[in-house]
Design a protein around this motif. Structure first.
Motif, short mmCIF file in Angstrom:
data_model
loop_
_atom_site.label_atom_id
_atom_site.label_comp_id
_atom_site.label_asym_id
_atom_site.label_seq_id
_atom_site.Cartn_x
_atom_site.Cartn_y
_atom_site.Cartn_z
N ALA A 90 0.83 -1.21 0.00
CA ALA A 90 0.00 0.00 0.00
C ALA A 90 0.86 1.26 0.00
CB ALA A 90 -0.94 0.00 1.21
N GLY A 104 0.87 4.20 -2.88
CA GLY A 104 0.82 5.63 -2.61
C GLY A 104 1.89 6.39 -3.37
N GLY A 125 -2.06 10.52 8.01
CA GLY A 125 -1.85 9.13 7.65
C GLY A 125 -0.99 8.39 8.67
N SER A 166 -4.02 1.95 14.13
CA SER A 166 -5.02 1.05 13.56
C SER A 166 -4.84 -0.36 14.13
CB SER A 166 -4.88 1.00 12.04
OG SER A 166 -3.61 0.49 11.67
N ALA A 174 -8.54 -2.58 7.28
CA ALA A 174 -9.50 -1.64 6.71
C ALA A 174 -9.08 -0.19 6.96
CB ALA A 174 -10.89 -1.90 7.29
N ILE A 175 -8.41 0.05 8.07
CA ILE A 175 -7.92 1.40 8.38
C ILE A 175 -6.46 1.54 7.97
CG2 ILE A 175 -7.50 3.07 10.23
CD1 ILE A 175 -9.81 1.80 11.76
N LEU A 180 -4.61 0.09 5.54
CA LEU A 180 -4.25 0.19 4.12
C LEU A 180 -4.50 1.59 3.54
CD1 LEU A 180 -5.33 -3.29 2.71
CD2 LEU A 180 -3.08 -2.50 3.43
N PRO A 181 -5.70 2.21 3.76
CA PRO A 181 -5.86 3.58 3.25
C PRO A 181 -4.87 4.56 3.88
CG PRO A 181 -7.99 2.63 3.79
CD PRO A 181 -6.96 1.70 4.33
N ALA A 182 -4.57 4.37 5.16
CA ALA A 182 -3.60 5.25 5.81
C ALA A 182 -2.21 5.07 5.20
CB ALA A 182 -3.56 4.97 7.31
N VAL A 226 -1.54 4.12 2.12
CA VAL A 226 -1.57 4.75 0.79
C VAL A 226 -1.39 6.26 0.93
CG1 VAL A 226 -3.03 5.26 -1.20
CG2 VAL A 226 -2.96 2.94 -0.28
N ALA A 227 -2.05 6.85 1.93
CA ALA A 227 -1.91 8.30 2.15
C ALA A 227 -0.48 8.67 2.52
CB ALA A 227 -2.89 8.75 3.24
#
Length: 442
Positions: A261, A265, A296, A303, A307-308, A310-312, A314-315
């Motif tokens: 991830a 990003g 991020g 986390s 679910a939390i 991976l987006p973090a 990427v950011a």
């Protein structure tokens, strides 16, 4: 984003750097994993990290002087060949009882990188200029960095399990040879500093001159502490990334997802950089990316699920990579190319220093205040870097687009075969003589 690739020399420089970076990332996880599997010692594994940081701390400023005093093309060729030899020497250090050879080879490889990186950063604007093509070049570098991070680490782990560490060492050595060949194919610079006397007095004088240039340039002077503060927080959290994945996110497989991830990003940040670098003031853009990176960082390290996380991640990869490229591009635009190697080396030395400090301090702080406390502290430090950027970095001049080559309405003459031209003239000569004779009679 790909406009800089139209320049042949940059295309060769970029391609060689991508190949060598991929070879390096094949060993980023493979060498520490091999040492840990064979010795079972965390101390011996940690020495592989120290062997990579120490040359940067010791040789960094002097490397900048060498970069500015030498032909950068030849320097990059020589350092690539030297690093290929150093990596090949690792083959002698993979057996038990010979790990001192492995550490010495890592130190030698890192020493070559200390000379290569400032030359690479200084040669890029010399090839593409300081206008929009520089933004294209640095965006391509960020894209390649993300792709290599995304592919290199996992691929190195797979190849390590399938073929062993010796094959990876050979692949890395070959990648440096390919980089040397690519640099050798680039054009020779018109003017170089070859022939200048290199003495201790001259080196000290060049160092002092670089310091004066850095102090006199308000943009670079303000960006140095911002970069150091941000990278210190980032290093402290990076040291705890593997424990986070194993203890909170469910093991090594999920840790691999987080690393992937981060690479995604980086890939997303590259085209965004190309769009924004020439349209938004660096201090505004850097402030925004640092704030987003801080968010991020806090999200990832607090986390408990993918679910939390991976987006973090990427950011962090997207905005964190932008936060590294923005100061680099600004510095390349405001610092004269004749001293750019010295200034780049100062930034790289500061990065290595805080990287080593953060890698050591991160685990101790995590034990003292737990991982959530470390995440909060590091995020606040990154926010402090964002505030310092807004308050101290001055506005820069608007980037002027480089003019297109002038068009011409002149139609080039058609090329004829010499034989045809001679034939046509010789055929017309009798006609012309006859016409002249008739005109005389008239």
């Amino acid at each position: 984003m790909f406009q800089a690739l139209r320049i042949r020399d940059f295309r060769l420089l970029w391609g060689g750097s991508v190949i060598s970076a991929l070879g390096t990332w094949l060993l980023v996880l493979a060498i520490p994993a091999h040492v840990l599997l064979v010795t079972g010692s965390l101390r011996d594994t940690g020495l592989t990290l120290a062997a990579q940081y120490l040359p940067v701390l010791i040789l960094g400023p002097v490397a900048g002087v060498v970069t500015d005093r030498c032909d950068r093309r030849r320097l990059m060729i020589a350092t690539s060949l030297f690093r290929a030899g150093a990596v090949a020497a690792m083959l002698l250090g993979t057996a038990p009882g010979h790990y001192w050879v492995l550490y010495a080879a890592l130190i030698a490889e890192s020493s070559g990188g200390v000379l290569y990186l400032p030359a690479w950063q200084a040669r890029t604007p010399a090839l593409v200029g300081t206008g929009p093509l520089l933004s294209s070049a640095n965006s391509l570098n960020a894209l390649a960095d993300g792709a290599v991070r995304l592919v290199g680490g996992p691929l190195g782990g797979i190849l390590l399990a399938a073929f062993g560490v010796r094959w990876l060492i050979c692949a890395d050595a070959f990648s440096y040879l390919a980089a040397a060949a690519a640099n050798a194919l680039t054009s020779r610079p018109a003017g170089t500093n070859v022939g200048r006397a290199t003495t201790i007095t001259a080196v000290v004088r060049d160092l002092l001159e670089g310091g004066r240039v850095l102090r006199a340039q308000p943009v670079a002077r303000a960006l140095l502490p911002v970069t150091v503060i941000f990278l210190a927080a980032n290093a402290a959290l990076s040291a705890m990334l593997i424990p986070l994945g194993i203890r909170r996110l469910g093991g090594g497989e999920n840790t691999g997802f987080v690393l992937s991830a981060l690479g995604v990003g980086f890939l997303l940040g590259a085209p965004l950089l190309r769009v924004l670098l020439d349209r938004v003031q660096p201090r505004t853009l850097l402030t925004v990316t640092l704030v987003a990176t801080a968010a991020g960082q806090f999200g990832l390290f607090t986390s408990t699920s993918l679910a939390i996380a991976l987006p973090a991640a990427v950011a962090i990869g997207m905005f964190g990579s932008m936060s590294e490229v923005i100061p680099q591009t600004a510095m390349q635009r405001v610092i004269p190319n004749a001293v750019l190697g010295r200034i780049s080396a100062v930034f790289l030395t500061g990065e290595a220093a805080v990287g080593l400090i953060g890698a050591v301090a991160g685990p101790f702080l995590a034990q003292a205040v737990h991982l959530a406390g470390l995440a909060a502290a590091a995020s606040l430090v990154t926010l402090a870097a964002a505030a310092l950027t807004r308050l101290s970095v001055p506005r820069m001049a608007v980037v002027v687009r480089e003019p297109a080559p002038p068009r011409t309405n002149r139609i080039p003459p058609r090329r004829r075969r010499p034989g045809m031209c001679r034939l046509s003239i010789s055929w017309f000569k009798p006609c012309l003589k006859g016409f002249a004779a008739r005109a005389g009679r008239w």
